[in-house]
Enzyme design. Structure first.
Site, PDB file in Angstrom:
ATOM      1  N   SER A   5       0.758  -1.033  -0.208  1.00  0.00           N
ATOM      2  CA  SER A   5      -0.139   0.332  -0.281  1.00  0.00           C
ATOM      3  C   SER A   5       1.350   1.131   0.225  1.00  0.00           C
ATOM      4  CB  SER A   5      -0.921  -0.377   0.967  1.00  0.00           C
ATOM      5  OG  SER A   5      -1.917   0.989   1.072  1.00  0.00           O
ATOM      6  N   HIS A  26      -8.076   1.395  -0.314  1.00  0.00           N
ATOM      7  CA  HIS A  26      -8.575   0.371  -1.862  1.00  0.00           C
ATOM      8  C   HIS A  26      -9.864   0.225  -2.541  1.00  0.00           C
ATOM      9  CE1 HIS A  26      -3.561   0.790  -1.822  1.00  0.00           C
ATOM     10  NE2 HIS A  26      -3.727   0.355  -0.328  1.00  0.00           N
TER      11      HIS A  26
END
Length: 305
Positions: free
Chosen positions: A86, A190
Site C-alpha cells: 500500500s 483500495h
C-alpha cells in the site's frame, strides 16, 4: 537474492520513531523532510498518541519517512527487488530510485490528505480476516457489500467498506475464518470509496519526472515487475482505489529467487506473512535500531555485490 520491503498503514505505533532519531544525522534528515512537507514528523513519531497517528494524512508520510530513515541506517544495500505494501509502495519507489526521498514524501503527503478527505465522506474502515479460503471468503465479502482490499497471502485477507458492513462481517464470518480484527486505519482504502483521491494524486504526479527503477520494482497491482518510472508512478496513483495483491508480490519474489527479506521500520507485519508464505526465506524486521546488525548480516549473506 535479497528483497527489501516497506510496510503499509496500520504498522505505526506511538513513539516508534524515537530510537531512530538517536542515530547520527537522523534528526537533521527528519527535520528537513518535515519542513519540505509541512508536517512535524518528529512530534508525530515520538510524542503523538495512537489516535493522532491513525489520521491518514499523518500516518502515510510518517510511515514513508520511517522506512527511508531506517533503510539509510543500513548503509549501502543492493537488493535484487523492492516492494511496498500500500503506502509502502512510495517507500519502495524511493528505494528503486524512481523518486528521490523528498519527492516521494511530498507525493505521499498529497495522497494522505486526499485519502483523508475521501474517507470523511462516509464512515468506513478495514478489518483483517485470519484464516479461511480466499475462494470462500471473497464471495462472502462481496455478498456483504465489502471489498477484498488487501489479499495478503498466508491466509490473510483485509476487508474494506462501511462500518455497518464491517459490523455485519463480525456477526457473519466466512466459513473457516477464525478472527476478524479491526485495523488502525481511518477509511476503506483500495476501494471505490477512495476514487475522489485518485484525481488529486494524478494532478500532483503530473509535475514529477520519475526515473526508471534501478532494481526490480514489484507492484501491488498484479505482482509484476515494472520497467519504467512512468508506469511505476501511474500505478502509485491508481492503486489508491484498487486492491493490494501482496500474495502475487510474494509469488514474484519466489520466481525471482528470493533467499532473504528485510522489512524496514516499522517492520513486523510483512515479515510475519513471509514466514508463513515463503518458507526457507530468511527475514529481518527493522523495529528498532537494535535490529540493524541482524539486517546487515543478512545483507552480507544475500545481497548482490
Amino acid at each position: 537474492m535479497l528483497v527489501l520491503v516497506a510496510p503499509g498503514q496500520g504498522a505505526q505505533t506511538p513513539g516508534f520513531l524515537t530510537p531512530w532519531l538517536e542515530l547520527p544525522g537522523a534528526a537533521d534528515r527528519i527535520a528537513a523532510w518535515s519542513e519540505a512537507i509541512g508536517l512535524d514528523l518528529v512530534h508525530y513519531g515520538t510524542k503523538a498518541d495512537a489516535d493522532e497517528i491513525r489520521d491518514t494524512a499523518v500516518a502515510q508520510p510518517l510511515l514513508v519517512a520511517a522506512g527511508l530513515l531506517s533503510a539509510a541506517a543500513l548503509g549501502e544495500v543492493a537488493p535484487g527487488a523492492v516492494a511496498g505494501h500500500s503506502v509502502g509502495e512510495f517507500t519502495a519507489a524511493a528505494f528503486a530510485g524512481v523518486l528521490d526521498d523528498t519527492a516521494a514524501l511530498r507525493l505521499v503527503r498529497t495522497r494522505g490528505l486526499a485519502m483523508a478527505e475521501a474517507a470523511a465522506v462516509t464512515a468506513t474502515g478495514m478489518s483483517a480476516l485470519l484464516g479461511g479460503d480466499p475462494e470462500v471468503t471473497v464471495p462472502h465479502l462481496e455478498k456483504l457489500g465489502l471489498t477484498a482490499a488487501n489479499v495478503n497471502g498466508a491466509g490473510q485477507i483485509v476487508a474494506a467498506g462501511t462500518l455497518e458492513q464491517l459490523a455485519a462481517l463480525e456477526a457473519d464470518k466466512p466459513e473457516g475464518v477464525r478472527r476478524v480484527v479491526a485495523l488502525k486505519v481511518a477509511g476503506a482504502f483500495h476501494t471505490h470509496h477512495m476514487a475522489p483521491a485518485v484525481a488529486k494524486l494524478e494532478e500532483a504526479a503530473a509535475a514529477l519526472s520519475p526515473a526508471d527503477p534501478a532494481v526490480a520494482y514489484v507492484s501491488n497491482k498484479d505482482g509484476r515487475t515494472v520497467a519504467t518510472g512512468a508506469e511505476v508512478l501511474a500505478r502509485l496513483v491508481g492503486q489508491v482505489a484498487n486492491p493490494v495483491r501482496w500474495d502475487l508480490c510474494m509469488e514474484t519474489f519466489q520466481e525471482l529467487g528470493a533467499t532473504a527479506l528485510i522489512e524496514v521500520c516499522p517492520g513486523g507485519t510483512l515479515t510475519g506473512i513471509a514466514k508463513r508464505a515463503l518458507p526457507g526465506v530468511a527475514t529481518v524486521a527493522l523495529k528498532t535500531p537494535d535490529d540493524l546488525d541482524a539486517a546487515r548480516t543478512l545483507i552480507a549473506q544475500h545481497a548482490a555485490v
